[in-house]
Structure formats: C-alpha cells, structure tokens
Design a protein around this motif. Structure first.
Motif, PDB file in Angstrom:
ATOM      1  N   ASP A   3       0.811  -1.204   0.000  1.00 30.18           N
ATOM      2  CA  ASP A   3       0.000   0.000   0.000  1.00 30.18           C
ATOM      3  C   ASP A   3       0.853   1.267   0.000  1.00 30.18           C
ATOM      4  N   SER A   4       2.141   1.137  -0.281  1.00 33.69           N
ATOM      5  CA  SER A   4       3.025   2.291  -0.171  1.00 33.69           C
ATOM      6  C   SER A   4       2.779   3.298  -1.290  1.00 33.69           C
ATOM      7  N   ALA A   5       3.242   4.528  -1.055  1.00 34.81           N
ATOM      8  CA  ALA A   5       3.137   5.564  -2.079  1.00 34.81           C
ATOM      9  C   ALA A   5       3.826   5.111  -3.361  1.00 34.81           C
ATOM     10  N   LEU A  48       6.288  12.371  -2.382  1.00 33.28           N
ATOM     11  CA  LEU A  48       7.488  13.127  -2.753  1.00 33.28           C
ATOM     12  C   LEU A  48       8.730  12.255  -2.586  1.00 33.28           C
ATOM     13  N   GLU A  49       8.764  11.495  -1.491  1.00 38.47           N
ATOM     14  CA  GLU A  49       9.913  10.605  -1.263  1.00 38.47           C
ATOM     15  C   GLU A  49      10.008   9.537  -2.341  1.00 38.47           C
ATOM     16  N   ALA A  50       8.851   9.140  -2.876  1.00 40.50           N
ATOM     17  CA  ALA A  50       8.835   8.124  -3.937  1.00 40.50           C
ATOM     18  C   ALA A  50       9.133   8.729  -5.307  1.00 40.50           C
ATOM     19  N   GLY A  51       9.352  10.047  -5.350  1.00 39.97           N
ATOM     20  CA  GLY A  51       9.809  10.657  -6.600  1.00 39.97           C
ATOM     21  C   GLY A  51       8.784  11.494  -7.343  1.00 39.97           C
ATOM     22  N   ILE A  77       9.693  20.804  -7.232  1.00 40.38           N
ATOM     23  CA  ILE A  77       8.246  20.584  -7.205  1.00 40.38           C
ATOM     24  C   ILE A  77       7.587  21.465  -8.259  1.00 40.38           C
ATOM     25  N   GLU A  78       6.601  20.902  -8.959  1.00 43.87           N
ATOM     26  CA  GLU A  78       5.814  21.674  -9.931  1.00 43.87           C
ATOM     27  C   GLU A  78       4.360  21.630  -9.477  1.00 43.87           C
ATOM     28  N   LEU A  79       3.858  22.773  -9.005  1.00 44.75           N
ATOM     29  CA  LEU A  79       2.516  22.812  -8.428  1.00 44.75           C
ATOM     30  C   LEU A  79       1.530  23.467  -9.396  1.00 44.75           C
TER      31      LEU A  79
END
Ligand SMILES: *Cc1c(COP(=O)(O)O)cnc(C)c1O
Length: 230
Positions: A3-5, A48-51, A77-79
């Motif tokens: 179930d991880s990101a 985010l940690e998963a890329g 980051i692109e928001l």
C-alpha cells in the motif's frame, strides 16, 4: 497488498503506460498531476519521497498552508492550480503555483498577467473549457475558446500552453475528450489536461498530455468540498 506511495505511483504509471502505448504517444507525452487537495502534508511526503514532483491543488489558501513547507524539504516541485481562481487571490496564486490550469475569463487573465509582471514570474497557463456547458462548472464555452485563447495570448499577454476540462459526471467522457483535442489543435496548443481517477486511461487514449489523479493515489477524500471559489 503493498500500500506504499511508491507502489501506488507505480500502479498508476503502469496504467498510464498501457493507455499511452495503445495511443502511440511518445513516452514523455503524459504527465501525472497528483491531486493532493484535502490531503495533509504528512500524507503527501511519502509521494514526494517516492519521486513524484508534479502536484495539483484546487484552493489557494490550502496550497499556502501546505506547499511552502514541502518546498523547503523537496526540490523541483511543480505545483498546478486546478481550481477556480478569484482575482483577489491572483497575487498569492502567482507566488505559490508553477502552472495555472484554470484561466477562464478576461478579467482573470488581465489580473494574472499584471501579477506575473509584478512578480517577474511568467507562468505557463491553461484555459479551462466548460466542455459540457454545465451551469455549475467553471470554464469558457467551447464555441468561445479559440477567440479567448487568442485574446489571452495577444491582448492580455499570457503564455497559454494548453486547455483543461472536467467533463460532465455520469456520461461517457470520450466525446468530450475528443472535442477537447479538436479545440486544442485549432488553438495551436500542445497540452491537454483531462482525465481524473475514473477516466484517465480513456483521456490518454484520446491524447491527453496531463492527467489529474487524486483518489486513485491518495484514497477517498473526507467529504465533497463546497463549491466555492479558490
Ligand atoms: C479533485 C480534482 C481532480 C482529481 O479527482 P479524482 O477523481 O480524485 O482523481 C482532478 N481535477 C480537478 C479539477 C479536481 O478538482
């Protein structure tokens, strides 16, 4: 089940890849915009940690509370702003976001252009199209889209890179997505942001370049957000 990101991102990436290869678009052609509205910072961090780097928020105030902290911890980051924007929040929006997907009226285009000049920040923008001509949805009418894109570019001075839509609920979205592709071609824009958790593979099959996926990544949201503006 894992179930991880990372595994959720991998699952969505796999579905994007399958849909994309059917359509024949080049591999770099589809960007996943992870829609993190209502998702708290702690629950965004694993993605985010998963890329994952491209995210979408629909409210200026919420983005202001969440993203400056996250930008301190993660680079590149692109928001994307994907919700309706009030002109009195344009200044904050220009400071917080990297892409504005919801330009839908002249007054907003004018104010955004002013704020971008003021901030020395020329953000890429998409024009939101009310593809189903629904009263409750924001967006410019399909028939007015081409003239509006022209005005945004040549009168208001915005950098319009694409079109965005949310098709009507409860009916097959394919015909609306096809209409969007036609409009994008006529308008001479490269990007088409369409497709959400329930229909992003359909959207990619029709040529979407950006899919906005929330619940399929982050799980269900607590409640429907009231239909007020960002
Ligand atoms: C919430 C939202 C999405 C994501 O919807 P999901 O069904 O959760 O994937 C996409 N686009 C916009 C404009 C949204 O407001």
């Amino acid at each position: 089940m894992d179930d991880s990101a990372a595994s959720k991102l991998a699952a969505i990436a796999g579905q994007i890849e399958t849909a994309r290869s059917r359509f024949g678009a080049p591999p770099e052609a589809v960007t996943l915009v992870a829609v993190s509205k209502t998702v708290p910072v702690e629950a965004i961090v694993p993605f985010l940690e998963a890329g994952q780097r491209v995210f979408g928020e629909n409210r200026v105030q919420e983005a202001k509370e969440k993203w400056p902290v996250l930008r301190e911890r993660f680079s590149c980051i692109e928001l994307h702003l994907i919700g309706p924007l009030q002109t009195n929040k344009a200044r904050d929006a220009v400071a917080l976001f990297d892409v504005i997907e919801t330009v839908d009226r002249d007054r907003l285009a004018i104010v955004l252009a002013e704020e971008m000049t003021r901030a020395g920040r020329r953000l890429p923008c998409l024009v939101q199209v009310n593809i189903g001509l629904e009263d409750q949805k924001a967006g410019i009418a399909p028939a007015e889209t081409l003239a509006f894109v022209e005005r945004c570019r040549h009168v208001h001075g915005l950098d319009i890179v694409g079109l965005m839509c949310i098709p009507p609920d409860g009916v097959p979205p394919g015909p609306y997505f096809a209409q969007m592709m036609g409009l994008a071609k006529s308008a001479g824009v490269a990007q088409v942001s369409m497709g959400m958790s329930g229909d992003f593979t359909v959207a990619i099959g029709m040529g979407a370049t950006h899919v906005r996926v929330g619940t399929a990544l982050f799980g269900g949201r607590p409640r429907a957000m009231p239909a007020t503006m960002a």
